[in-house]
Design a protein around this motif. Structure first.
Motif, PDB file in Angstrom:
ATOM      1  N   ARG A   1      -0.205   7.739   2.697  1.00  0.00           N
ATOM      2  CA  ARG A   1      -1.243   8.187   3.637  1.00  0.00           C
ATOM      3  C   ARG A   1      -1.511   7.306   4.861  1.00  0.00           C
ATOM      4  O   ARG A   1      -2.169   6.274   4.762  1.00  0.00           O
ATOM      5  CB  ARG A   1      -2.497   8.461   3.104  1.00  0.00           C
TER       6      ARG A   1
ATOM      7  N   ASP B   1      -4.731   5.683   5.961  1.00  0.00           N
ATOM      8  CA  ASP B   1      -5.460   5.135   4.989  1.00  0.00           C
ATOM      9  C   ASP B   1      -4.855   3.771   4.300  1.00  0.00           C
ATOM     10  O   ASP B   1      -5.113   3.438   3.329  1.00  0.00           O
ATOM     11  CB  ASP B   1      -5.546   6.118   3.730  1.00  0.00           C
TER      12      ASP B   1
ATOM     13  N   TRP C   1      -3.781   3.288  -0.114  1.00  0.00           N
ATOM     14  CA  TRP C   1      -2.767   3.899  -0.614  1.00  0.00           C
ATOM     15  C   TRP C   1      -1.827   3.260  -1.711  1.00  0.00           C
ATOM     16  O   TRP C   1      -1.268   3.648  -2.458  1.00  0.00           O
ATOM     17  CB  TRP C   1      -2.081   5.228  -0.060  1.00  0.00           C
TER      18      TRP C   1
ATOM     19  N   ARG D   1      -9.256   6.262  -6.720  1.00  0.00           N
ATOM     20  CA  ARG D   1      -7.985   6.695  -5.971  1.00  0.00           C
ATOM     21  C   ARG D   1      -7.253   7.409  -6.865  1.00  0.00           C
ATOM     22  O   ARG D   1      -6.494   8.307  -6.279  1.00  0.00           O
ATOM     23  CB  ARG D   1      -7.418   5.550  -5.670  1.00  0.00           C
TER      24      ARG D   1
ATOM     25  N   ARG E   1      -3.603  10.548  -5.776  1.00  0.00           N
ATOM     26  CA  ARG E   1      -2.535   9.788  -5.061  1.00  0.00           C
ATOM     27  C   ARG E   1      -1.769   8.981  -6.067  1.00  0.00           C
ATOM     28  O   ARG E   1      -0.724   8.477  -5.584  1.00  0.00           O
ATOM     29  CB  ARG E   1      -3.412   8.777  -4.151  1.00  0.00           C
TER      30      ARG E   1
END
Length: 418
Positions: free
Chosen positions: A57, A60, A64, A89, A94
């Protein structure tokens, strides 16, 4: 990984796309000092580290990036917040590619059994956190966890938000050691509850991460019984996935530090189940006897996470263990008795027990009674939103195929297909 190997991995990831990357050691050092890599470089970084590109990502960075190679944050004096962050998370889908191995969980259980928590330090930065606000979070969390089973299917987002708030407070707030102890205890309890939600939905990686995070928080709070309980939950998940060697190893470690009779009873009961599944008759019967003994010693002031344990649970789990050991007649009797003893408020457990009863009827070659129990379990599980109970019944369906002409079986198969 050496700098040279890392840079070479980035170049190889670009070359697989017929592209060139200008990344060198100097550029990597800039990333380490806080410069954000561009989107393409982040994809190359993921692949160089052995992770799939789809986890990236770019907006981010660096959140990530997984915190560990095996998905388990090592236990340490300041590991509770990183473990909570990794769980949160993972819940965002993810990190579901990271499967947590049984060996990693066994190592974590050994770390927990052999280490003591250090004193909680006073957090000096951030905004001050008062007792009243912590009490509000504690009361609301208890209320959400205590809702009837049918209502708990609606509380996942609220529990997630509470745990995220507590994690932020632990990481960024200013609080006394006493408040810090309450926050870690609350984080452990919330993580354990959220883990069960994920487990019931079949999200096993996320469930494992939340239980691991709960273990870290319980360790920070020096709550050995809660830590043992969280390990017991991880063992239950391992046994559910038929990894009985891992389950037995984790439970053995958990029992070294559990002190409350109710906690020890639950752990021994789960140990009996996983030993019976491995054909260890003598050890399984010994664990059953220990579970019964500890339950008789358990007082009413039990830890919240095992306050529900009752004679009904002992009866049904003992019956399941005996079923695995070949004592079908006694197993069927205990499973039926346990289901009848269960309080009305525990509908999810009732659904599981009914599926167990259906299985025991099938073993006794009574397909009509098995179909009735399985049908009741399936209808109950669908009403309260319990996918794990639904899956239990669906796993039994192949065993009903030889009895398609028996009473209740065609209706069950039609209901399951709907």
């Amino acid at each position: 990984m050496t700098m040279e190997k890392f840079v070479a991995g980035i170049h190889a990831a670009a070359a697989r796309r017929n592209l060139l990357s200008g990344t060198d050691a100097a550029r990597v050092r800039k990333w380490q000092r806080g410069v954000t890599p561009d989107a393409d470089s982040q994809i190359y970084i993921a692949e160089a580290l052995g992770w799939p590109a789809h986890i990236v990502r770019a907006d981010d960075w660096p959140n990530w990036l997984p915190l560990t190679a095996n998905g388990v944050v090592p236990l340490g004096p300041h590991s509770s917040v990183p473990a909570l962050r990794e769980a949160l998370r993972t819940a965002m889908e993810r990190r579901t590619f990271l499967t947590i191995s049984g060996s990693a969980l066994t190592v974590l259980a050994a770390q927990w059994a052999d280490s003591d928590a250090g004193p909680l330090t006073r957090a000096r930065d951030g905004k001050p956190i008062g007792d009243d606000f912590v009490a509000l979070l504690e009361d609301t969390s208890r209320h959400l966890a205590a809702l009837p089973t049918e209502q708990r299917q609606h509380t996942s987002a609220l529990l997630d938000a509470h745990l995220s708030t507590v994690t932020d407070l632990l990481e960024h707030g200013r609080y006394t050691p006493a408040v810090g102890l309450r926050l870690h205890t609350l984080a452990a309890s919330l993580a354990q509850t959220v883990a069960w939600h994920r487990f019931d939905l079949g999200h096993h990686t996320a469930a494992s991460q939340y239980w691991v995070a709960g273990l870290h928080s319980a360790h920070a709070a020096a709550d050995h019984d809660m830590g043992a309980g969280v390990l017991g939950d991880l063992a239950y998940q391992a046994a559910w996935r038929r990894d009985h060697a891992t389950a037995a190893g984790i439970l053995t470690r958990a029992l070294t530090r559990a002190r409350h009779p109710a906690a020890r009873s639950l752990l021994q009961l789960r140990l009996a189940r996983t030993l019976a599944a491995q054909g260890e008759r003598r050890l399984a019967l010994r664990a059953i006897a220990a579970a019964e003994h500890h339950l008789s010693d358990a007082r009413t002031d039990r830890p919240a996470w095992c306050a529900w344990l009752s004679e009904a649970d002992v009866a049904v789990d003992t019956g399941q263990a005996l079923l695995d050991l070949g004592d079908t007649s006694r197993a069927h009797q205990l499973i039926t008795e346990g289901e009848q003893l269960l309080p009305a408020a525990r509908d999810k457990t009732r659904g599981v027990f009914l599926a167990y009863r259906a299985s025991s009827y099938l073993t006794a070659k009574e397909p009509g009674a098995a179909a009735a129990a399985a049908t009741e379990s399936l209808l109950l599980a669908r009403r309260i939103g319990a996918p794990r109970c639904v899956n239990l019944v669906h796993d039994l369906l192949p065993l009903f195929q030889p009895y398609r002409q028996e009473q209740g079986v065609p209706e069950l198969l039609e209901l399951a297909a709907a």
